[in-house]
Enzyme design. Structure first.
Site, mmCIF file in Angstrom:
data_model
loop_
_atom_site.group_PDB
_atom_site.id
_atom_site.type_symbol
_atom_site.label_atom_id
_atom_site.label_comp_id
_atom_site.label_asym_id
_atom_site.label_seq_id
_atom_site.Cartn_x
_atom_site.Cartn_y
_atom_site.Cartn_z
ATOM 1 N N SER A 125 0.834 -1.203 0.000
ATOM 2 C CA SER A 125 0.000 0.000 0.000
ATOM 3 C C SER A 125 0.864 1.246 0.000
ATOM 4 O O SER A 125 1.977 1.250 0.550
ATOM 5 C CB SER A 125 -0.857 -0.028 1.271
ATOM 6 O OG SER A 125 -1.372 1.248 1.545
ATOM 7 N N TYR A 149 -1.540 -1.134 10.991
ATOM 8 C CA TYR A 149 -1.880 -1.670 9.673
ATOM 9 C C TYR A 149 -0.733 -1.421 8.691
ATOM 10 O O TYR A 149 -0.240 -2.329 8.030
ATOM 11 C CB TYR A 149 -3.183 -1.029 9.158
ATOM 12 C CG TYR A 149 -3.318 -1.079 7.664
ATOM 13 C CD1 TYR A 149 -3.623 -2.275 7.010
ATOM 14 C CD2 TYR A 149 -3.108 0.065 6.878
ATOM 15 C CE1 TYR A 149 -3.708 -2.321 5.631
ATOM 16 C CE2 TYR A 149 -3.201 0.022 5.503
ATOM 17 C CZ TYR A 149 -3.502 -1.166 4.878
ATOM 18 O OH TYR A 149 -3.577 -1.215 3.518
ATOM 19 N N LYS A 153 2.216 -3.950 6.636
ATOM 20 C CA LYS A 153 2.589 -3.923 5.214
ATOM 21 C C LYS A 153 4.097 -3.764 5.062
ATOM 22 O O LYS A 153 4.743 -4.477 4.287
ATOM 23 C CB LYS A 153 1.871 -2.770 4.491
ATOM 24 C CG LYS A 153 0.367 -2.921 4.394
ATOM 25 C CD LYS A 153 -0.017 -4.039 3.436
ATOM 26 C CE LYS A 153 -1.512 -4.217 3.311
ATOM 27 N NZ LYS A 153 -1.903 -5.492 2.687
#
Ligand code: UFG
Length: 338
Positions: A125, A149, A153
């Site tokens: 992302s 989050y 990643k």
């Protein structure tokens, strides 16, 4: 026909990628635990592709069950979408995010290694760039994350990078998505969030369908064209096609670590998105400016030259197409995919 394992294949980006894979002549096999998607998506994929789609209701953290899938099928490559993705929830429940996102990736790589599967695409992302020093964002910009989050990643990107250093024939592509919106033209699949949406587009379409009263615009005092946040919205169909191009590339390259931004290279503000959607909707969409959302940045858009140069990737849909297909999906599924 090459089998491609798609973890999280019933999810928003995963399901559109399954369609793209079929169109490109690959045979997708889905692994999903349906924790944030519906098993109905499978029937809908079969309707769109006119093909039986093989799937397993499995949690990727369950290595024993995952290995069964690799034993039963000769897999050419894996696209790993499965994972939790809500920024706010990750702040509230960090361990849940670390456990699910890191362990599922680890188990997929372990299973791939055991069954000699060499090609992996990881759903990363733009969040890994944090608040970038400038825009557009290039792949070699410093990486910096601000929530659990995003950290999952980045940790996975680093874990895979370490692994490719010592396993030269294990090929990895890290795809950094900007803001996917839009839906398949059929209106059969699309973004189907549980509860009140966190992201802008599903929030807007729920206002249009009458489920929410007005769009909350998180701040209009950013240093942008109209003071509202600017993002690189990309049609999910373009994004899905980017995975096909990346698989083709993995099959023929000698490099074993590829990193690409997938966006359009163009930023749009929150008010520009609302305005474009109003044209599709046919009347003004109510909105209110409220305070900034903690953690948001002013502007984020990609430089996509590398993906164009090396993959031939270029987004072909514009913001209008994105709004039209998002609204079509919402109208055909007022209560989501049930
Ligand atoms: N916004 C609103 N109102 C809303 C929701 C969003 O004004 O109800 C604004 C945000 O402030 C931001 C823009 O709309 O300016 C886009 O917000 P989204 O929540 O749709 O998307 P983000 O850019 O915050 O985050 C998304 C994904 C993340 C990913 C990130 C990468 O949700 O998973 O893009 O850039 F990490």
């Amino acid at each position: 026909m090459k089998n491609v394992l798609v973890t999280g294949g019933a999810g928003y980006i995963g399901s559109h990628t399954v369609v793209a894979l079929v169109e490109a002549g690959y045979n997708p096999i889905i692994v999903d635990n349906f924790s944030n998607s519906s098993e109905k998506v499978i029937e809908r994929l079969e309707k769109i592709t006119n093909k039986k789609i093989k799937y397993y209701n499995i949690d990727c953290c369950d290595l024993v069950k995952l290995e069964e899938v690799f034993k039963e099928n000769q897999i050419f490559g894996v696209i790993h979408f499965a994972g939790f993705k809500a920024v706010g929830e990750s702040v509230a429940k960090p361990l849940m995010y670390y456990e699910n996102n890191l362990i599922s990736m680890l188990m997929v790589v372990k299973a791939m290694t055991k069954y000699n599967v060499k090609n992996l695409i990881f759903s990363s992302s733009a969040t890994v760039y944090g608040n970038p020093k400038s825009v557009p964002i290039y792949e070699d910009f410093p990486l910096h994350v601000t929530n659990p989050y995003g950290r999952t990643k980045l940790m996975i990107e680093e874990m895979l990078t370490d692994y490719t250093k010592v396993n030269k024939d294990f090929k990895v592509a890290l795809l950094r998505y900007f803001n996917p919106i839009g839906a398949h033209q059929s209106g059969l699949i699309g973004e189907d969030p549980n509860g009140i949406p966190n992201n802008l587009m599903p929030y807007i379409t729920q206002v249009c369908i009458g489920k929410l009263e007005y769009v909350r615009v998180f701040g209009n005092d950013y240093d942008t064209v109209d003071g509202t946040g600017v993002r690189d919205y990309i049609h999910v169909l373009d994004l899905a096609w980017g995975h096909v191009l990346t698989l083709d590339k993995l099959a023929k390259t000698d490099e074993n670590l590829l990193v690409y931004n997938l966006g359009t290279g163009k930023g749009s503000s929150v008010l520009e998105v609302i305005n474009e959607m109003s044209k599709v909707y046919g009347k003004p969409i109510p909105y209110k400016i409220i305070e900034r959302r903690p953690g948001d940045i002013a502007t984020c858009y990609a430089n996509c030259d590398k993906a164009y140069r090396e993959l031939g990737f270029k987004a072909k849909y514009n913001l209008h197409d994105m709004c039209e297909t998002s609204w079509n999906f919402q109208q055909k599924n007022p209560n989501g995919i049930r």
